[in-house]
Design a protein around this motif. Structure first.
Motif, PDB file in Angstrom:
ATOM      1  N   SER A 136       0.824  -1.208   0.000  1.00  0.00           N
ATOM      2  CA  SER A 136       0.000   0.000   0.000  1.00  0.00           C
ATOM      3  C   SER A 136       0.859   1.260   0.000  1.00  0.00           C
ATOM      4  CB  SER A 136      -0.926   0.003   1.217  1.00  0.00           C
ATOM      5  OG  SER A 136      -0.170  -0.052   2.426  1.00  0.00           O
ATOM      6  N   THR A 150      -0.204   5.286  -0.827  1.00  0.00           N
ATOM      7  CA  THR A 150      -1.495   5.878  -0.495  1.00  0.00           C
ATOM      8  C   THR A 150      -1.382   7.124   0.371  1.00  0.00           C
ATOM      9  OG1 THR A 150      -1.676   4.336   1.370  1.00  0.00           O
ATOM     10  CG2 THR A 150      -2.706   3.678  -0.704  1.00  0.00           C
ATOM     11  N   ARG A 190      -3.395  11.010  -6.245  1.00  0.00           N
ATOM     12  CA  ARG A 190      -3.002  10.084  -5.178  1.00  0.00           C
ATOM     13  C   ARG A 190      -3.341   8.661  -5.606  1.00  0.00           C
ATOM     14  NH1 ARG A 190      -1.964  10.935   0.213  1.00  0.00           N
ATOM     15  NH2 ARG A 190      -2.923  12.993   0.175  1.00  0.00           N
ATOM     16  N   ASP A 249      -4.539   4.851  -5.210  1.00  0.00           N
ATOM     17  CA  ASP A 249      -5.580   4.240  -4.382  1.00  0.00           C
ATOM     18  C   ASP A 249      -5.184   2.869  -3.847  1.00  0.00           C
ATOM     19  OD1 ASP A 249      -5.675   2.721  -6.665  1.00  0.00           O
ATOM     20  OD2 ASP A 249      -7.702   3.334  -7.263  1.00  0.00           O
ATOM     21  N   GLY A 250      -3.954   2.427  -4.096  1.00  0.00           N
ATOM     22  CA  GLY A 250      -3.486   1.153  -3.561  1.00  0.00           C
ATOM     23  C   GLY A 250      -3.906  -0.059  -4.350  1.00  0.00           C
TER      24      GLY A 250
END
Length: 278
Positions: A122, A168, A186, A188-189
């Motif tokens: 992540s 993240t 960004r 989102d994983g």
């Protein structure tokens, strides 16, 4: 030695045959007949083939050196491009600024090789083979050949750890030039090739194919670096914002070489903005 002479004696007929063949070939090559022409042509072809193979082997064993030269040249060309861009902006601003204002390049580039990489967590990091001895420090931005890559978070004399854009908890200030809209990107994983463009209100008509660049709101990266291309736009039910997906320009699974951005005026700006978060 006696065994060698015995071996040569056993193959004396074959050696005599080779010698006579060599004499015949040399004799034929000296004449002006069709056979001598064909022989010389064949010799040139064979010589060219051998030289090509030798050159290929030499090039293979020097690929790393050649790539390093190209990487340094690309770094210099990028800096020249940014310098030209800064000069253009300076000339445009001359009518509004004093003529003796100082034009300066804001960033210097340090080329480095990725020696370790993550894309499945992540919050992912990658390791590069340049550190504090090359002038690298935590907080510096990192770009790849195709666009934004991350920021430096730890350094040793010879290595640095970079927080990847595939994290993240790391966002990049973004700008859509077609719409004049500021936002941020960004991850989102989920998919390593895609990230989300945040804070896009429904009145902002983002469409597939829109380019997303870095804005001038961040000190990490210069304005105008490609982040990615919009691939999907969906309305979020009950929300005033859109769900916008961006295909990242950098393929982190194939990331091999990067450039660290050294801010030339960092100390001056830091002293001026102490206690203020930009």
């Amino acid at each position: 030695m006696q065994a060698l002479f015995a071996f040569l004696y056993r193959i004396r007929v074959f050696l005599l045959f080779i010698l006579l063949e060599a004499i015949a070939i040399v004799w034929m090559s000296q004449g002006n007949s069709y056979h001598s022409y064909v022989l010389r042509q064949w010799a040139r072809e064979f010589s060219g083939f051998v030289q090509t193979q030798v050159a290929g082997v030499y090039a293979y064993f020097h690929l790393r050196e050649d790539h390093q030269v190209l990487l340094q040249e690309n770094s210099r060309l990028r800096q020249d491009l940014w310098h030209a861009y800064a000069q253009l902006n300076h000339l445009k601003a001359l009518r509004h600024t004093p003529a003796d204002s100082l034009l300066r390049d804001r960033y210097e580039l340090v080329d480095a090789q990725v020696v370790g990489n993550q894309t499945h967590l992540s919050n992912n990091y990658f390791l590069i083979n340049k550190g504090s001895q090359a002038g690298i420090a935590p907080g510096m931005g990192v770009i790849g050949p195709q666009g934004v890559a991350g920021k430096v978070v730890k350094c040793s004399p010879h290595y640095s750890v970079v927080l990847s854009l595939l994290s993240t908890n790391f966002g990049v200030s973004a700008y859509l030039p077609r719409l004049g809209h500021e936002s941020y990107v960004r991850w989102d994983g989920k998919n390593a090739r895609y990230a989300a463009l945040k804070d896009v209100p429904k009145p902002v008509k983002v469409v597939r194919g829109d380019s997303v660049f870095t804005s001038n709101f961040s000190r990490l990266f210069p304005e105008g670096l490609l982040i990615g291309i919009v691939t999907e736009v969906k309305d979020i039910p009950g929300s005033t914002y859109r769900d916008v997906i961006v295909k990242l320009s950098t393929d982190f699974r194939q990331l091999r070489y990067v450039y660290v951005l050294k801010e030339t005026d960092k100390e001056e700006i830091d002293s001026l903005t102490e206690g203020i978060n930009f």
